[in-house]
Design a protein around this motif. Structure first.
Motif, PDB file in Angstrom:
ATOM      1  N   ARG A   1       0.750  -1.161  -0.046  1.00  0.00           N
ATOM      2  CA  ARG A   1       0.110  -0.182  -0.108  1.00  0.00           C
ATOM      3  C   ARG A   1       0.922   1.039   0.026  1.00  0.00           C
ATOM      4  O   ARG A   1       2.119   1.178   0.538  1.00  0.00           O
ATOM      5  N   LEU A   2       0.215   2.344  -0.310  1.00  0.00           N
ATOM      6  CA  LEU A   2       1.154   3.523  -0.713  1.00  0.00           C
ATOM      7  C   LEU A   2       0.311   4.735   0.075  1.00  0.00           C
ATOM      8  O   LEU A   2      -0.819   4.535   0.244  1.00  0.00           O
ATOM      9  N   LEU A   3       1.154   5.809   0.321  1.00  0.00           N
ATOM     10  CA  LEU A   3       0.634   6.843   0.957  1.00  0.00           C
ATOM     11  C   LEU A   3       0.992   8.148  -0.091  1.00  0.00           C
ATOM     12  O   LEU A   3       2.258   8.441  -0.054  1.00  0.00           O
ATOM     13  N   ALA A   4      -0.067   8.822  -0.182  1.00  0.00           N
ATOM     14  CA  ALA A   4       0.043  10.020  -1.029  1.00  0.00           C
ATOM     15  C   ALA A   4      -0.362  11.169  -0.311  1.00  0.00           C
ATOM     16  O   ALA A   4      -1.432  11.297  -0.066  1.00  0.00           O
ATOM     17  N   VAL A   5       0.427  12.187  -0.122  1.00  0.00           N
ATOM     18  CA  VAL A   5       0.251  13.413   0.698  1.00  0.00           C
ATOM     19  C   VAL A   5       0.041  14.574  -0.246  1.00  0.00           C
ATOM     20  O   VAL A   5       0.806  15.001  -1.112  1.00  0.00           O
ATOM     21  N   ASN A   6      -1.167  15.161  -0.018  1.00  0.00           N
ATOM     22  CA  ASN A   6      -1.692  16.172  -0.989  1.00  0.00           C
ATOM     23  C   ASN A   6      -1.264  17.485  -0.512  1.00  0.00           C
ATOM     24  O   ASN A   6      -1.988  17.941   0.492  1.00  0.00           O
TER      25      ASN A   6
ATOM     26  N   GLU B   1       0.670   0.205   7.713  1.00  0.00           N
ATOM     27  CA  GLU B   1       1.731  -0.770   6.998  1.00  0.00           C
ATOM     28  C   GLU B   1       1.996  -0.237   5.798  1.00  0.00           C
ATOM     29  O   GLU B   1       2.056  -1.027   4.753  1.00  0.00           O
ATOM     30  N   ILE B   2       2.476   0.924   5.574  1.00  0.00           N
ATOM     31  CA  ILE B   2       3.104   1.638   4.353  1.00  0.00           C
ATOM     32  C   ILE B   2       4.246   1.777   4.203  1.00  0.00           C
ATOM     33  O   ILE B   2       5.088   2.312   5.217  1.00  0.00           O
ATOM     34  N   GLU B   3       5.205   1.432   3.248  1.00  0.00           N
ATOM     35  CA  GLU B   3       6.459   1.448   3.054  1.00  0.00           C
ATOM     36  C   GLU B   3       6.923   2.769   2.178  1.00  0.00           C
ATOM     37  O   GLU B   3       8.004   3.100   2.356  1.00  0.00           O
ATOM     38  N   THR B   4       5.937   3.209   1.151  1.00  0.00           N
ATOM     39  CA  THR B   4       6.409   4.137   0.327  1.00  0.00           C
ATOM     40  C   THR B   4       5.394   5.287   0.411  1.00  0.00           C
ATOM     41  O   THR B   4       4.220   5.257   0.440  1.00  0.00           O
TER      42      THR B   4
ATOM     43  N   TYR C   1     -11.701   3.475  -6.753  1.00  0.00           N
ATOM     44  CA  TYR C   1     -11.421   4.554  -6.035  1.00  0.00           C
ATOM     45  C   TYR C   1      -9.730   4.383  -5.549  1.00  0.00           C
ATOM     46  O   TYR C   1      -9.401   3.226  -5.636  1.00  0.00           O
ATOM     47  N   PRO C   2      -9.216   5.323  -5.176  1.00  0.00           N
ATOM     48  CA  PRO C   2      -7.706   5.173  -4.912  1.00  0.00           C
ATOM     49  C   PRO C   2      -7.399   4.328  -3.822  1.00  0.00           C
ATOM     50  O   PRO C   2      -6.399   3.829  -3.720  1.00  0.00           O
ATOM     51  N   SER C   3      -8.458   4.180  -2.789  1.00  0.00           N
ATOM     52  CA  SER C   3      -8.221   3.110  -1.722  1.00  0.00           C
ATOM     53  C   SER C   3      -7.854   1.760  -2.271  1.00  0.00           C
ATOM     54  O   SER C   3      -7.407   0.888  -1.592  1.00  0.00           O
ATOM     55  N   GLU C   4      -8.582   1.512  -3.458  1.00  0.00           N
ATOM     56  CA  GLU C   4      -8.297   0.286  -3.969  1.00  0.00           C
ATOM     57  C   GLU C   4      -7.242   0.121  -5.177  1.00  0.00           C
ATOM     58  O   GLU C   4      -6.328  -0.703  -5.223  1.00  0.00           O
ATOM     59  N   VAL C   5      -7.488   1.118  -6.168  1.00  0.00           N
ATOM     60  CA  VAL C   5      -6.448   1.308  -7.372  1.00  0.00           C
ATOM     61  C   VAL C   5      -5.941   2.776  -7.519  1.00  0.00           C
ATOM     62  O   VAL C   5      -6.770   3.523  -7.883  1.00  0.00           O
ATOM     63  N   GLY C   6      -4.931   2.999  -6.865  1.00  0.00           N
ATOM     64  CA  GLY C   6      -4.415   4.346  -6.764  1.00  0.00           C
ATOM     65  C   GLY C   6      -3.144   4.572  -7.229  1.00  0.00           C
ATOM     66  O   GLY C   6      -3.022   4.383  -8.595  1.00  0.00           O
ATOM     67  N   LEU C   7      -2.113   4.941  -6.546  1.00  0.00           N
ATOM     68  CA  LEU C   7      -0.721   5.308  -7.054  1.00  0.00           C
ATOM     69  C   LEU C   7      -0.209   4.042  -7.625  1.00  0.00           C
ATOM     70  O   LEU C   7      -0.053   3.059  -6.891  1.00  0.00           O
ATOM     71  N   PHE C   8       0.287   4.120  -8.981  1.00  0.00           N
ATOM     72  CA  PHE C   8       0.815   2.946  -9.564  1.00  0.00           C
ATOM     73  C   PHE C   8      -0.110   1.701  -9.402  1.00  0.00           C
ATOM     74  O   PHE C   8       0.401   0.555  -9.476  1.00  0.00           O
ATOM     75  N   GLY C   9      -1.331   1.912  -9.365  1.00  0.00           N
ATOM     76  CA  GLY C   9      -2.086   0.684  -9.499  1.00  0.00           C
ATOM     77  C   GLY C   9      -2.413   0.123  -8.188  1.00  0.00           C
ATOM     78  O   GLY C   9      -3.151  -0.869  -8.013  1.00  0.00           O
ATOM     79  N   ARG C  10      -1.812   0.738  -6.903  1.00  0.00           N
ATOM     80  CA  ARG C  10      -1.685  -0.038  -5.599  1.00  0.00           C
ATOM     81  C   ARG C  10      -2.987   0.650  -4.586  1.00  0.00           C
ATOM     82  O   ARG C  10      -3.016   1.865  -5.076  1.00  0.00           O
ATOM     83  N   PRO C  11      -3.553   0.119  -3.680  1.00  0.00           N
ATOM     84  CA  PRO C  11      -3.987   0.832  -2.887  1.00  0.00           C
ATOM     85  C   PRO C  11      -3.563   1.950  -2.298  1.00  0.00           C
ATOM     86  O   PRO C  11      -2.339   1.823  -1.568  1.00  0.00           O
TER      87      PRO C  11
END
Length: 567
Positions: free
Chosen positions: A244-249, A283-286, A354-364
């Protein structure tokens, strides 16, 4: 061999001389060497395309076709793919073949609502043609410094309360880089108890379940405008498959909004601690932080802070990337931001998924804005009941209001959720500016509508303004007075939306332009404008087109005397 597919044979059969050079734009060896020198050892990944375009733009003050071709070759991308991205963003200057590069210095004058109210047009008129051949002057949308209106940007240096003399002085002194404001550094933040919460989490003294429960109990909602419950969002993402990824807006582009910039420039480590606690709990690494290009000082502060935290080991191997926007309001929309991070045009995605399922680079992907993450430490250290006990008029929590316009003391005001605009003005802003009488206000920035002074007792919070054709959004409050032309303010906002529409869907692309044309007329066709607004609201892909006519509809509803006066 099928000679029908052979270009020289086709040329001969058509009576043309055979082609002796390869098709397509050729790469100049000198341009390729120049691009390679700028990129150095940086990866050539597609998602770094915008970062690499910035390198060229900053060094050469523009993007020539020869450099775009060289970059395309170096990144193994089609030339068209590079060109379409470069041409999408306002802060990239495409230079046609044979045309001169832009002058070394660009002066941008903000023309958005708060600056327009404070004389941006006069400032622009006085500067045009007066700064010499090596300087160009251009109009620009909101720079996120509405409390300092009017604002000019000389190179990357912002000047608040700008005057022609101040702009001339900055150019003469060569002040083109951003000033770095005083802020809490790593040592000071640690000395004040900073990162204690993160250390507790990493040491196992708190569990992800406890942290998510506390966030849910606090009632904190996303403070970028959508207002989705934070604790619920963390649980939804944590249930998705890894990675999973975290994107900060940090693309705070709504005219009237500047709270995120204020926090980044004063207390960056509080935001980073909130980011790392969220990443630990889910549990996000990127982690990717997307920051608007209009915040160069904040970008420098944040880059230093990220490097320090990473070196300290507190990130525990998590990859924290800082990405630079390029002047596109639409990238504040979460899916458009994801597209931009991936090195593409900032076009909103269709939902679902939705991005929670398919978000950045196709990951939640967990997506949060800056202020939301700013509150994580206080909520977990002071307890969820501390946060939820704040508020007025039956509302819960605290809000950071960006207040600008006709008040005595504009700025970021930390106030209870549910406060009224009258209370906000009187208790937090020192009242109205001298000589001004309160007439109306924008409660949620450019897209939040315009309410009249008689509705000054409405609680400012999620769900309290919708019945009046408005919403709180990112809590950008622009205060209007008896000296403001409400029709012109609505036109200013519509011109902004027309300029910033990504163009992907016709209702928004055509609708905003048509609305501007109709609003420029002395007599407004209320029936046609209302029909146009309904079509845009019902058919636009994202919130830009859906909410663009809120100010227009507000003026028709609450300020009919202004509409008639224009006639």
């Amino acid at each position: 061999m099928d000679h029908g597919a052979c270009a020289p044979c086709a040329d001969r059969s058509a009576g043309r001389e055979p082609r002796t050079e390869p098709r397509g734009r050729q790469v100049e060896p000198a341009a390729l060497a120049e691009v390679r020198a700028l990129l150095g050892g940086r990866p050539r990944r597609r998602d770094l395309l915008i970062e690499h375009l910035h390198l060229i733009q900053d060094f050469y003050h523009g993007l020539s076709a020869r450099h775009l071709a060289a970059l395309a070759k170096e990144m193994r991308l089609p030339y068209a793919a590079v060109w379409e991205v470069a041409s999408f963003y306002a802060h990239f200057d495409l230079v046609p073949d044979g045309a001169p590069m832009p002058p070394p210095v660009t002066v941008r004058i903000c023309e958005s609502v708060a600056c327009a109210m404070k004389g941006a047009d006069r400032l622009l008129a006085e500067l045009e043609g007066s700064l010499g051949a090596g300087v160009r002057v251009v109009k620009a949308p909101c720079m996120g410094r509405c409390e300092q209106a009017p604002v000019a940007q000389v190179g990357h240096n912002h000047i608040g309360d700008a005057t022609p003399a101040a702009v001339h002085s900055a150019i003469e002194r060569g002040q083109f880089q951003p000033a770095i404001p005083p802020h809490l550094d790593f040592a000071d933040y640690n000395a004040a108890g900073g990162y204690s919460l993160l250390r507790e989490c990493l040491a196992g003294r708190r569990t992800p379940e406890q942290v998510m429960n506390a966030m849910a109990e606090s009632g904190l909602r996303g403070l970028g405008g959508a207002g989705f419950p934070v604790g619920q969002k963390w649980r939804l993402i944590s249930a998705q498959p890894a990675p999973r990824l975290l994107a900060v807006n940090g693309d705070e582009g709504e005219p009237g909004t500047f709270k995120d910039r204020s926090y980044l420039e004063s207390d960056p480590h509080r935001i980073i601690e909130g980011i790392l606690v969220a990443a630990w709990a889910v549990e996000i690494e990127t982690i990717v932080i997307y920051l608007r290009d209009e915040y160069p000082g904040a970008r420098e502060i944040l880059a230093r802070a990220i490097a320090t935290v990473t070196a300290s080991g507190l990130a525990q191997g998590r990859d924290i990337q800082l990405r630079r926007g390029a002047g596109a309001y639409i990238c504040g929309e979460e899916s458009a931001m994801l597209e931009s991070i991936e090195g593409k045009r900032g076009l909103p995605r269709h939902k679902p998924p939705y991005p929670s399922e398919v978000g950045l680079f196709g990951r939640p992907t967990l997506i949060h804005n800056i202020e939301t993450l700013y509150w994580v430490r206080d909520i977990l250290e002071r307890g969820p009941s501390w946060f939820s006990s704040q508020g007025r008029n039956g509302r819960r929590g605290l809000r950071s209001f960006s207040v600008s316009g006709r008040v005595r003391n504009p700025g970021v005001k930390l106030a209870p959720a549910g406060i009224t605009v009258r209370e906000l003005i009187d208790e937090f802003c020192g009242g109205m500016a001298p000589g001004h009488t309160f007439r109306g206000y924008l409660p949620g920035g450019a897209s939040g509508g315009i309410l009249p002074a008689r509705l000054d007792s409405l609680p400012l919070d999620f769900g309290t303004l919708e019945a009046y054709g408005s919403f709180i959004g990112s809590a950008a409050v622009v205060v209007l007075s008896d000296q403001d032309d409400v029709r012109e303010i609505a036109r200013n906002l519509m011109r902004f939306f027309a300029e910033e529409s990504c163009g992907q869907c016709s209702p928004c692309r055509v609708g905003t332009q048509k609305a501007v044309e109709l609003m420029e007329k002395p007599v407004w066709d209320e029936v046609l404008l209302t029909q146009l607004s309904e079509a845009m609201r019902d058919a636009s892909i994202c919130g830009l087109g859906q909410a663009a006519t809120n100010p227009l509809l507000s003026v028709l509803k609450y300020f009919p005397e202004d509409v008639k006066r224009g006639a």
